[in-house]
Scaffold this active site. Structure first.
Site, short mmCIF file in Angstrom:
data_model
loop_
_atom_site.label_atom_id
_atom_site.label_comp_id
_atom_site.label_asym_id
_atom_site.label_seq_id
_atom_site.Cartn_x
_atom_site.Cartn_y
_atom_site.Cartn_z
N ASP A 185 0.85 -1.19 0.00
CA ASP A 185 0.00 0.00 0.00
C ASP A 185 0.89 1.24 0.00
OD1 ASP A 185 -1.84 1.98 0.29
OD2 ASP A 185 -2.48 1.45 2.31
N LYS A 222 -4.79 3.00 -5.34
CA LYS A 222 -5.51 4.19 -4.84
C LYS A 222 -5.27 5.31 -5.83
CE LYS A 222 -4.88 2.95 0.01
NZ LYS A 222 -4.38 3.36 1.32
C1 MUC Z 1 -4.89 2.45 4.40
O1 MUC Z 1 -3.77 2.43 4.89
O2 MUC Z 1 -5.23 1.53 3.71
C2 MUC Z 1 -7.90 2.55 4.10
C3 MUC Z 1 -8.87 2.03 4.89
C4 MUC Z 1 -8.65 2.50 6.18
O3 MUC Z 1 -9.32 2.29 7.16
O4 MUC Z 1 -7.55 3.25 6.19
C5 MUC Z 1 -7.15 3.48 4.87
C6 MUC Z 1 -5.74 3.67 4.64
MG MG Z 2 -3.29 0.51 3.99
#
Ligand code: MUC
Ligand code: MG
Length: 372
Positions: free
Chosen positions: A248, A272
């Site tokens: 991520d 994202k």
């Molecule tokens: C992330 O780090 O994925 C996505 C869902 C959540 O609760 O936080 C985000 C950020």
């Molecule tokens: Mg994450």
């Protein structure tokens, strides 16, 4: 005559969350949404959005910096330019403005929304058209309390809103996280998908020690267990093959996607649009993942309805989205700024069919939540 961009305006909306959202990086009690509007000479308005997580807790852009940079740099650059030459606009923006991926994503979303509205097609048509009418949506359990998380999950299952849960871990000692996960798994049963997101909270040693106990506790996927820059460590964790590893924070655009693929640093990519630097960059990153046989997951920066639905339009065009999405951001907010809320039902988010993003703002709500 070709339509030109005549106005770019921004504002920050502060909307409270339904409960504190606790992550190893930040606790959020409200979300600040940068709303971008782009007006064109033929009377069309496109909208876009950027959010961050906990101000500057997650990355180098804040709602305030995004607003300032769009007002000071993006707006003067693109006003007067053709609104229909999207690739030329992207080239101009990338040549003139370095980094600022979240701001670029918000501006690009507004430009794509306006362009699709002009053509009278849904935004997904600009990426080849939707294959799916809906995408599955995971919910994040992050109240910080095991019993509250279980009660929340049970209610969401009962409402048929979510049956995939991501647990935020990495704040407690790993052994306490494992107890927390095991209790939730026991309460919800074996048919529910449980994933965890460590948000870089562990060292590589901690991660290695805990992969097997996590798998035994019923975890199916582990997101960003270690520091985003420790690519060799991610590669070693992936090679263990105990649990699928999802990248991520390590993914900040197609170039990172290429490096991670080259060194086999992940089994899954969280895509994202903001982290990638916009819809088109996200699509480029997806192409790299597909070529490298890396599975896909539709991620969120806890965005409101605008960026959430922009992401959903893109994800709906993919022939495979193996791990579904977590596009639940609007549901974490106490209020909705759309005239008609997004359609979350039967564990999915439906893809609108109207022109552009297929949504319209409730201007009274927008004004009410605008930061004064
Ligand atoms: C992330 O780090 O994925 C996505 C869902 C959540 O609760 O936080 C985000 C950020
Ligand atoms: Mg994450």
């Amino acid at each position: 005559m070709d339509a030109t961009i005549v106005e770019v305006s921004t504002r920050i909306l502060d909307i409270p969350t339904i409960r504190p959202h606790k992550m190893s990086v930040a606790t959020m009690n409200n979300q600040s949404i940068v709303l971008v509007r782009v007006k064109t000479s033929d009377g069309i308005e496109g909208i876009g959005e950027a959010t961050t997580i906990g101000g500057l807790n997650y990355g180098g852009e804040s709602p305030e910096s995004i607003k300032t940079n769009i007002d000071s740099y993006f707006a003067p650059l693109i006003i007067g330019q053709s609104a229909t030459r999207l690739a030329a606009l992207r080239k101009l923006i990338n040549k003139t403005i370095k980094d600022n991926r979240f701001a670029k994503s918000a501006v690009e979303t507004a430009l794509y929304d306006a362009y699709a509205k002009r053509l009278g097609v849904p935004l997904n048509a600009l990426f080849g058209g939707a294959i799916a009418d809906e995408v599955s949506v995971a919910w994040t359990l992050a109240s910080g309390d095991t019993r509250k998380d279980i009660a929340e999950a049970e209610q969401l299952l009962e409402q048929r809103r979510h049956n995939i849960f991501k647990l935020k871990v990495g704040m407690r000692a790993p052994k306490d996280d494992i107890k927390h996960i095991a209790a939730i798994r026991k309460a919800l049963g074996d048919d529910i998908s449980i994933r965890i997101d460590v948000n870089q909270g562990w060292s590589e040693t901690q991660a290695i020690q805990n992969l097997r106990p996590l798998a035994d506790a019923g975890v199916e996927l582990i997101e960003q267990p270690i520091h985003e820059k420790n690519l060799a460590g991610l590669s070693r964790l992936t090679a263990l093959g105990i649990l699928p590893i999802m990248a991520d924070e390590s993914l900040k655009g197609p170039e990172d996607g290429f490096m991670l693929a080259k060194h086999k640093c992940a089994d899954v990519y969280a895509i994202k649009i903001e982290q990638a630097g916009g819809l088109q960059n996200a699509r480029d990153l997806i192409g790299i993942a597909q070529a490298a046989d890396i599975a896909l997951y539709g991620g969120t920066m806890l965005e409101g309805s605008i960026s959430t639905i922009a992401s959903a339009h893109l994800f709906a065009t993919l022939n495979k989205l193996e791990w579904g999405t977590e596009l639940f951001g609007p549901l974490l907010l106490k209020d909705e700024i759309l005239a008609t809320p997004l359609d979350y039902s039967d564990f999915t988010l439906k893809i609108p069919t109207g022109p552009g993003l297929g949504i319209s703002l409730d201007e009274d709500k927008v004004n009410f939540y605008t930061r004064k």
